[in-house]
Design a protein around this motif. Structure first.
Motif, PDB file in Angstrom:
ATOM      1  N   SER A  46     -14.388  -8.108   6.062  1.00  0.00           N
ATOM      2  CA  SER A  46     -14.920  -7.373   4.909  1.00  0.00           C
ATOM      3  C   SER A  46     -16.387  -7.064   5.136  1.00  0.00           C
ATOM      4  O   SER A  46     -17.110  -7.836   5.774  1.00  0.00           O
ATOM      5  N   GLU A  47     -16.826  -5.928   4.600  1.00  0.00           N
ATOM      6  CA  GLU A  47     -18.223  -5.537   4.699  1.00  0.00           C
ATOM      7  C   GLU A  47     -18.998  -6.213   3.578  1.00  0.00           C
ATOM      8  O   GLU A  47     -18.617  -6.152   2.410  1.00  0.00           O
ATOM      9  N   VAL A  48     -20.107  -6.860   3.948  1.00  0.00           N
ATOM     10  CA  VAL A  48     -20.909  -7.638   3.004  1.00  0.00           C
ATOM     11  C   VAL A  48     -22.335  -7.114   3.047  1.00  0.00           C
ATOM     12  O   VAL A  48     -22.934  -6.963   4.128  1.00  0.00           O
ATOM     13  N   LEU A  49     -22.877  -6.829   1.880  1.00  0.00           N
ATOM     14  CA  LEU A  49     -24.277  -6.446   1.754  1.00  0.00           C
ATOM     15  C   LEU A  49     -25.039  -7.622   1.160  1.00  0.00           C
ATOM     16  O   LEU A  49     -24.659  -8.145   0.112  1.00  0.00           O
ATOM     17  N   ARG A  50     -26.093  -8.039   1.822  1.00  0.00           N
ATOM     18  CA  ARG A  50     -26.874  -9.203   1.393  1.00  0.00           C
ATOM     19  C   ARG A  50     -28.222  -8.720   0.859  1.00  0.00           C
ATOM     20  O   ARG A  50     -28.973  -8.029   1.554  1.00  0.00           O
ATOM     21  N   GLY A  93     -19.379   0.260   9.169  1.00  0.00           N
ATOM     22  CA  GLY A  93     -18.119   0.360   8.458  1.00  0.00           C
ATOM     23  C   GLY A  93     -18.168   1.441   7.388  1.00  0.00           C
ATOM     24  O   GLY A  93     -18.481   2.605   7.656  1.00  0.00           O
ATOM     25  N   ASN A  94     -17.879   1.059   6.163  1.00  0.00           N
ATOM     26  CA  ASN A  94     -17.879   1.996   5.044  1.00  0.00           C
ATOM     27  C   ASN A  94     -19.268   2.201   4.451  1.00  0.00           C
ATOM     28  O   ASN A  94     -19.465   3.051   3.589  1.00  0.00           O
ATOM     29  N   LEU A  95     -20.250   1.422   4.899  1.00  0.00           N
ATOM     30  CA  LEU A  95     -21.614   1.512   4.370  1.00  0.00           C
ATOM     31  C   LEU A  95     -22.433   2.523   5.159  1.00  0.00           C
ATOM     32  O   LEU A  95     -22.515   2.446   6.393  1.00  0.00           O
ATOM     33  N   ARG A  96     -23.010   3.465   4.467  1.00  0.00           N
ATOM     34  CA  ARG A  96     -23.903   4.421   5.106  1.00  0.00           C
ATOM     35  C   ARG A  96     -25.349   3.917   5.043  1.00  0.00           C
ATOM     36  O   ARG A  96     -25.988   3.734   6.068  1.00  0.00           O
ATOM     37  N   SER A  97     -25.829   3.710   3.807  1.00  0.00           N
ATOM     38  CA  SER A  97     -27.214   3.296   3.619  1.00  0.00           C
ATOM     39  C   SER A  97     -27.346   2.683   2.236  1.00  0.00           C
ATOM     40  O   SER A  97     -26.409   2.692   1.434  1.00  0.00           O
ATOM     41  N   ALA A  98     -28.532   2.153   1.960  1.00  0.00           N
ATOM     42  CA  ALA A  98     -28.840   1.574   0.652  1.00  0.00           C
ATOM     43  C   ALA A  98     -30.199   2.094   0.212  1.00  0.00           C
ATOM     44  O   ALA A  98     -31.138   2.169   1.013  1.00  0.00           O
ATOM     45  N   SER A  99     -30.290   2.465  -1.071  1.00  0.00           N
ATOM     46  CA  SER A  99     -31.536   2.950  -1.657  1.00  0.00           C
ATOM     47  C   SER A  99     -32.013   1.951  -2.693  1.00  0.00           C
ATOM     48  O   SER A  99     -31.230   1.524  -3.550  1.00  0.00           O
ATOM     49  N   VAL A 100     -33.269   1.564  -2.617  1.00  0.00           N
ATOM     50  CA  VAL A 100     -33.874   0.613  -3.540  1.00  0.00           C
ATOM     51  C   VAL A 100     -34.986   1.346  -4.281  1.00  0.00           C
ATOM     52  O   VAL A 100     -35.994   1.721  -3.682  1.00  0.00           O
ATOM     53  N   GLN A 115     -16.360   6.159   1.674  1.00  0.00           N
ATOM     54  CA  GLN A 115     -15.196   6.337   0.815  1.00  0.00           C
ATOM     55  C   GLN A 115     -15.340   5.423  -0.388  1.00  0.00           C
ATOM     56  O   GLN A 115     -15.886   4.312  -0.271  1.00  0.00           O
ATOM     57  N   PRO A 116     -14.876   5.850  -1.556  1.00  0.00           N
ATOM     58  CA  PRO A 116     -14.993   4.991  -2.743  1.00  0.00           C
ATOM     59  C   PRO A 116     -14.137   3.746  -2.623  1.00  0.00           C
ATOM     60  O   PRO A 116     -13.034   3.770  -2.074  1.00  0.00           O
ATOM     61  N   ILE A 131     -19.562  -7.872  -1.786  1.00  0.00           N
ATOM     62  CA  ILE A 131     -18.439  -7.820  -0.853  1.00  0.00           C
ATOM     63  C   ILE A 131     -17.607  -6.598  -1.207  1.00  0.00           C
ATOM     64  O   ILE A 131     -17.081  -6.486  -2.320  1.00  0.00           O
ATOM     65  N   LEU A 132     -17.480  -5.665  -0.269  1.00  0.00           N
ATOM     66  CA  LEU A 132     -16.713  -4.440  -0.491  1.00  0.00           C
ATOM     67  C   LEU A 132     -15.258  -4.672  -0.123  1.00  0.00           C
ATOM     68  O   LEU A 132     -14.951  -5.286   0.906  1.00  0.00           O
TER      69      LEU A 132
END
Length: 602
Positions: A46-50, A93-100, A115-116, A131-132
């Motif tokens: 699974s793709e995880v963003l921390r 994976g499914n993550l392109r980028s993150a905006s803060v 993808q949604p 966790i996506l």
């Protein structure tokens, strides 16, 4: 204490106060918290963003997801952006980028996806793990040696927070106004987790940590409701309850929860090329919301951020709401929220004013009363209207109202202070009223003052002898219509005329157009007495030709040729003649002379 000792003590106290104030500011800044880093990884497939913070979050951040473009937004109240940048490229994976992005004392983290998908969030020390869920695999097309297996990934609509197992209270079905099937489930509380997924033509709904009473273990046949839903089967499955919704045709579904009520809507899928988003009544972008006891004002702010609308909320809007929506258009989500709390909405441009319905109704009433008061004080103007086709006198009646000739409140087009006069000589109207009402009068007259169709009625009154038809030897009659085809042109007689070789030669299989000689000459009646139905100019010329021949031979006389032209739907009269006197008795026994008209009238 000497003056020197007193000054030294005062300086020590000032230094201590400054130190205490600085420490307090440091503590407040430290307590506010800040986002220090955002990183991505893959754990257990699974793709995880921390998201690392300076302080452990007290609660999970509120968030929402967008289907197109695929995004997940998380809001961190009382948090600053300490990364020194606003964009983090992940490409994993499914993550392109993150905006803060920081706005005031709040920071929003937006995950840009390919993808949604849905997500889970959990706190781990001073970090937040997002966790996506894995995206459903694309089915491989079937070939001669392989078969297609349809795979479906379970969508976690909500996570169960119940420690025990609670029973369902009720299962009901209703038909919506848009012919949608609505399955309504009464939950034990608003903490019940729900998993919903699609399997072929069926929809499977699992209620986690839930039991099913004996009275609800049934199979509901709802085919007669006329919705895409055919059968609803509810069965217990260990520590959960499984509901199988069997459907027919092409359909789509949406699900939402209001407090203890969970609703699944299944509607017929309609494709409208004029709309970018499918769905009855609602055309907004789809979003997913999952909130537990959130304030209504905060929930409206989330929708405002999603839609870029300016939402003004009344001070009387209050209360909390537990809401779970999955792939629902934002305008439908807003309607659900307003219906749940008895709210109404007024839209002005890109600004939405939301308040209780009673408050909106009272405001609307006050606005209308104020507009009426202003209209009564508005200065009057006079404007002339030139009429080209309609009569000015008739238009006065239309504007003033036709009831009793003077007009009443329910039929009068002008305002209470308005007036209108007609000038028959120039066919003009002079209207005195407010500027807004004069504009309405001009629009009305532009639709009424138009040219209408005219009707020409023409007749021949003829004196003729019975021998006229015998001497002429021609009988005119039959019905026909001009036809044109690839084989030729001609007049079809009766119903059996064909554009064939015979038809092209002028031979008719039935009906009579020209017949030599006249029939029944021995009786002397049929040919002398005739009637002609005029359908076009050709028939009119034939009738004129026959009557001209009658006068040329001295066999008859055209007494009168009256014709009259009138407007469509308007009566007209033409008459010519004389009056004959005659005697009649009166009530006293004497006689008097009266006149009787002997006219030719059309």
């Amino acid at each position: 204490m000497t003056r020197y000792q007193h000054g030294r003590l005062a300086g020590v106290l000032r230094s201590f106060a400054a130190l205490a104030f600085g420490s307090c500011v440091m503590v407040m800044a430290h307590a506010q918290g800040a986002i220090q880093s955002v990183t991505g990884s893959i754990q257990g497939g699974s793709e995880v963003l921390r998201i690392d913070l300076s302080e452990a979050p007290q609660a999970l951040p509120s968030g929402f997801s967008i289907q197109s473009p695929a995004r997940i937004a998380l809001d961190f109240p009382g948090t600053a952006n300490a990364m020194g940048r606003s964009t983090v490229d992940l490409n994993q994976g499914n993550l392109r980028s993150a905006s803060v992005v920081q706005a005031g004392d709040r920071t929003r983290v937006v995950l840009n996806l390919k993808q949604p998908t849905s997500y889970k969030a959990q706190v781990q020390g001073k970090s937040l793990l997002v966790i996506l869920d894995p995206v459903a695999a694309v089915a491989v097309p079937a070939t001669a040696s392989t078969s297609t297996v349809s795979t479906s990934t379970t969508t976690h609509f909500a996570e169960s927070q119940n420690e025990g197992i609670y029973p369902l209270k009720d299962v009901d079905f209703r038909r919506g106004s848009d012919n949608a099937g609505r399955v309504i489930v009464a939950l034990a509380n608003n903490q019940v987790g729900v998993d919903i997924r699609r399997q072929g033509t069926n929809l499977v709904v699992d209620f986690l940590r839930t039991s099913l009473p004996e009275g609800l273990r049934r199979r509901m046949d709802v085919t007669d409701f006329g919705t895409p839903v055919k059968l609803i089967t509810t069965t217990p499955q260990g520590d959960r309850v499984r509901m199988l919704i069997e459907n027919k045709g092409e359909w789509e579904h949406s699900a939402y929860q209001r407090d203890n009520q969970f609703v699944v809507e299944v509607r017929e899928k309609k494709i409208d090329t004029s709309k970018l988003v499918d769905g009855p009544q609602f055309s907004g972008e789809k979003l997913s919301l999952n909130f537990q006891s959130i304030e209504v004002r905060s929930l409206l702010q989330v929708i405002a951020d999603f839609t870029n609308f300016n939402i003004v909320t009344s001070d009387t809007v209050s209360g909390t709401l537990t809401l779970r929506l999955k792939d629902v258009p934002w305008d439908q989500a807003l309607q659900i929220i307003m219906e749940a709390k008895g709210l109404g909405m007024r839209k002005t441009g890109s600004v939405l004013w939301i308040a209780p319905k009673d408050e909106i109704d009272a405001r609307t009433k006050r606005d209308l009363e104020a507009a009426l008061a202003i209209e009564k004080l508005e200065p009057l103007r006079t404007q002339a209207f030139q009429l080209n086709y309609a009569k000015a006198d008739a238009m006065v009646t239309q504007l003033n109202g036709s009831s009793g000739g003077g007009g009443t409140a329910n039929t009068r087009f002008l305002s209470e202070r308005g007036s209108v006069i007609a000038e028959p000589r120039t066919n003009q109207l002079f209207v005195t009223d407010t500027a807004a009402k004069l504009a309405q009068v001009q629009e009305l007259l532009s639709k009424l003052d138009i040219a209408v169709r005219q009707v020409l009625i023409e007749a021949r009154i003829v004196e003729a002898s019975d021998t006229f038809g015998r001497s002429l030897g021609v009988k005119l009659g039959g019905t026909g219509a001009w036809q044109s085809s690839s084989s030729g042109k001609g007049i079809s007689i009766g119903s059996n005329y064909a554009n064939s070789e015979a038809g092209a030669a002028g031979n008719a299989t039935s009906g009579t157009f020209v017949n030599f000689p006249g029939s029944n000459l021995g009786t002397g009646f049929d040919t002398g007495t005739f009637a002609v139905s005029i359908f076009n100019s050709i028939s009119s010329r034939l009738l004129t030709l026959e009557l001209s021949a009658l006068e040329a031979d001295g066999k008859g006389k055209i007494v009168s040729s009256p014709r009259i032209v009138t407007a469509d739907q308007t009566k007209a009269l033409i008459e010519q003649g004389t009056e004959f006197p005659y005697q009649q008795a009166t009530s006293s026994g004497a006689t008097s002379i009266a006149f009787r008209k002997a006219n030719l009238k059309l």
